[in-house]
Scaffold this motif. Structure first.
Motif, mmCIF file in Angstrom:
data_model
loop_
_atom_site.group_PDB
_atom_site.id
_atom_site.type_symbol
_atom_site.label_atom_id
_atom_site.label_comp_id
_atom_site.label_asym_id
_atom_site.label_seq_id
_atom_site.Cartn_x
_atom_site.Cartn_y
_atom_site.Cartn_z
ATOM 1 N N LEU A 57 -17.864 -24.545 39.498
ATOM 2 C CA LEU A 57 -16.403 -24.486 39.350
ATOM 3 C C LEU A 57 -15.786 -25.870 39.419
ATOM 4 O O LEU A 57 -14.782 -26.152 38.748
ATOM 5 C CB LEU A 57 -15.804 -23.590 40.446
ATOM 6 C CG LEU A 57 -16.146 -22.092 40.378
ATOM 7 C CD1 LEU A 57 -15.580 -21.366 41.589
ATOM 8 C CD2 LEU A 57 -15.605 -21.474 39.093
ATOM 9 N N PRO A 80 -13.513 -25.635 33.792
ATOM 10 C CA PRO A 80 -13.811 -24.639 32.753
ATOM 11 C C PRO A 80 -14.234 -25.239 31.417
ATOM 12 O O PRO A 80 -15.030 -24.650 30.692
ATOM 13 C CB PRO A 80 -12.491 -23.875 32.617
ATOM 14 C CG PRO A 80 -11.728 -24.162 33.865
ATOM 15 C CD PRO A 80 -12.140 -25.532 34.275
ATOM 16 N N HIS A 138 -17.790 -25.609 30.707
ATOM 17 C CA HIS A 138 -18.467 -24.333 30.469
ATOM 18 C C HIS A 138 -17.944 -23.619 29.230
ATOM 19 O O HIS A 138 -18.150 -22.427 29.060
ATOM 20 C CB HIS A 138 -18.320 -23.436 31.697
ATOM 21 C CG HIS A 138 -18.984 -23.988 32.923
ATOM 22 N ND1 HIS A 138 -20.340 -23.939 33.125
ATOM 23 C CD2 HIS A 138 -18.467 -24.635 33.998
ATOM 24 C CE1 HIS A 138 -20.644 -24.505 34.282
ATOM 25 N NE2 HIS A 138 -19.528 -24.939 34.825
ATOM 26 N N GLY A 178 -14.630 -23.437 28.208
ATOM 27 C CA GLY A 178 -13.269 -22.926 28.288
ATOM 28 C C GLY A 178 -12.300 -23.735 27.450
ATOM 29 O O GLY A 178 -12.550 -24.922 27.183
ATOM 30 N N GLN A 221 -8.384 -26.384 31.401
ATOM 31 C CA GLN A 221 -8.919 -26.608 32.737
ATOM 32 C C GLN A 221 -8.377 -25.605 33.761
ATOM 33 O O GLN A 221 -8.273 -25.924 34.946
ATOM 34 C CB GLN A 221 -8.585 -28.031 33.201
ATOM 35 C CG GLN A 221 -9.420 -29.111 32.535
ATOM 36 C CD GLN A 221 -10.897 -29.016 32.924
ATOM 37 O OE1 GLN A 221 -11.684 -28.350 32.261
ATOM 38 N NE2 GLN A 221 -11.260 -29.666 34.015
ATOM 39 N N TRP A 227 -8.980 -22.154 35.728
ATOM 40 C CA TRP A 227 -9.932 -21.090 36.067
ATOM 41 C C TRP A 227 -9.183 -19.782 36.234
ATOM 42 O O TRP A 227 -8.178 -19.726 36.942
ATOM 43 C CB TRP A 227 -10.683 -21.417 37.353
ATOM 44 C CG TRP A 227 -11.854 -22.336 37.202
ATOM 45 C CD1 TRP A 227 -12.008 -23.574 37.769
ATOM 46 C CD2 TRP A 227 -13.045 -22.093 36.450
ATOM 47 N NE1 TRP A 227 -13.210 -24.127 37.408
ATOM 48 C CE2 TRP A 227 -13.870 -23.234 36.597
ATOM 49 C CE3 TRP A 227 -13.485 -21.046 35.643
ATOM 50 C CZ2 TRP A 227 -15.113 -23.336 35.986
ATOM 51 C CZ3 TRP A 227 -14.718 -21.152 35.034
ATOM 52 C CH2 TRP A 227 -15.522 -22.279 35.198
ATOM 53 N N ARG A 269 -12.687 -15.787 33.524
ATOM 54 C CA ARG A 269 -13.566 -16.894 33.168
ATOM 55 C C ARG A 269 -14.663 -17.084 34.217
ATOM 56 O O ARG A 269 -15.810 -17.408 33.881
ATOM 57 C CB ARG A 269 -12.754 -18.177 33.002
ATOM 58 C CG ARG A 269 -11.807 -18.146 31.803
ATOM 59 C CD ARG A 269 -10.958 -19.402 31.722
ATOM 60 N NE ARG A 269 -9.992 -19.304 30.619
ATOM 61 C CZ ARG A 269 -9.083 -20.233 30.358
ATOM 62 N NH1 ARG A 269 -9.008 -21.326 31.102
ATOM 63 N NH2 ARG A 269 -8.255 -20.073 29.345
ATOM 64 N N LEU A 293 -18.693 -16.962 33.816
ATOM 65 C CA LEU A 293 -19.553 -18.022 34.339
ATOM 66 C C LEU A 293 -20.665 -17.453 35.208
ATOM 67 O O LEU A 293 -21.831 -17.865 35.089
ATOM 68 C CB LEU A 293 -18.713 -19.025 35.139
ATOM 69 C CG LEU A 293 -19.496 -20.092 35.909
ATOM 70 C CD1 LEU A 293 -20.285 -20.979 34.958
ATOM 71 C CD2 LEU A 293 -18.542 -20.938 36.761
#
Length: 210
Positions: A86, A90, A93, A95, A98, A100, A104, A108
């Motif tokens: 985390l 994001p 990963h 996203g 930014q 979370w 999401r 993850l």
């Protein structure tokens, strides 16, 4: 005040609510009306209706407290790994920004740990880390509530009363007519302290003087 393990609730409120339900069960056996029971126990009629339905299907045992729900949690090691992921943000990963979100984070966890969870399950996992955070800070008091808890919201009882006195069995000419009726009903309720106190009592909460 710090809460014990198990969802952050003390035994006081569940025990109080259970006693109300069991008292209602005795009144059900006496064939008392829902409105009478609600008035005497100072709870909403809707709560009594829900309790009566459960009682009719399962008897008094259906009204007994079930205790706190058991929610699965990530192990400390996996949670530490999740925290590291985390912290990367994001975007790393995949996203779009930014921020979370629970959705999401759920994705993850699925990709990183090959586990499938609901959004509610993700919230439960994050609670594990939050409990550790709270435990390390004696000055911090946290009162966790479930995402949807009408029984903890006095407004639900007030709205139930308001519907009966303002909008039940009535056709409105337009939205302004409806708004006027609701405002009139709220003005009437603000002088009915017994009704307002009953809606609060029905949640198991108590009002404290400042």
């Amino acid at each position: 005040m710090r809460y014990a393990k198990g969802g952050g609730k003390t035994d006081e409120r569940p025990a109080f609510r259970e006693q109300l339900r069991l008292e209602a069960a005795e009144r059900f056996m006496q064939s008392d009306e829902n409105t009478v029971i609600a008035h005497d126990l100072r709870v909403s009629v809707r709560s009594v209706q829900r309790w009566r339905k459960a009682w009719a299907q399962g008897g008094p045992g259906a009204l007994a407290s079930k205790g706190p729900a058991s929610l699965p949690l990530l192990s400390d090691g996996l949670f530490a790994a999740l925290e590291r992921e985390l912290a990367k943000g994001p975007v790393v990963h995949g996203g779009p920004d930014q921020t979370w979100t629970l959705s999401r984070i759920m994705t993850l966890i699925g990709h990183r740990f090959h586990k499938s969870y609901t959004v509610q399950g993700v919230a439960a996992h994050l609670t594990a880390g939050m409990r550790r955070y709270i435990a390390d800070r004696d000055w911090l008091a946290v009162f966790p509530l479930p995402p949807y808890a009408p029984d903890l919201n006095p407004v639900e009882g007030i709205w139930s009363v308001l519907r009966r006195i303002t909008v039940a069995n009535r056709a409105f000419a337009d939205s302004d007519d409806l708004i006027t009726a609701v405002r009139r009903g709220l003005r009437q309720l603000q002088y009915r302290h017994d009704v307002l106190d009953g809606c609060l009592t029905g949640t198991g909460l108590r009002r404290r003087s400042p």
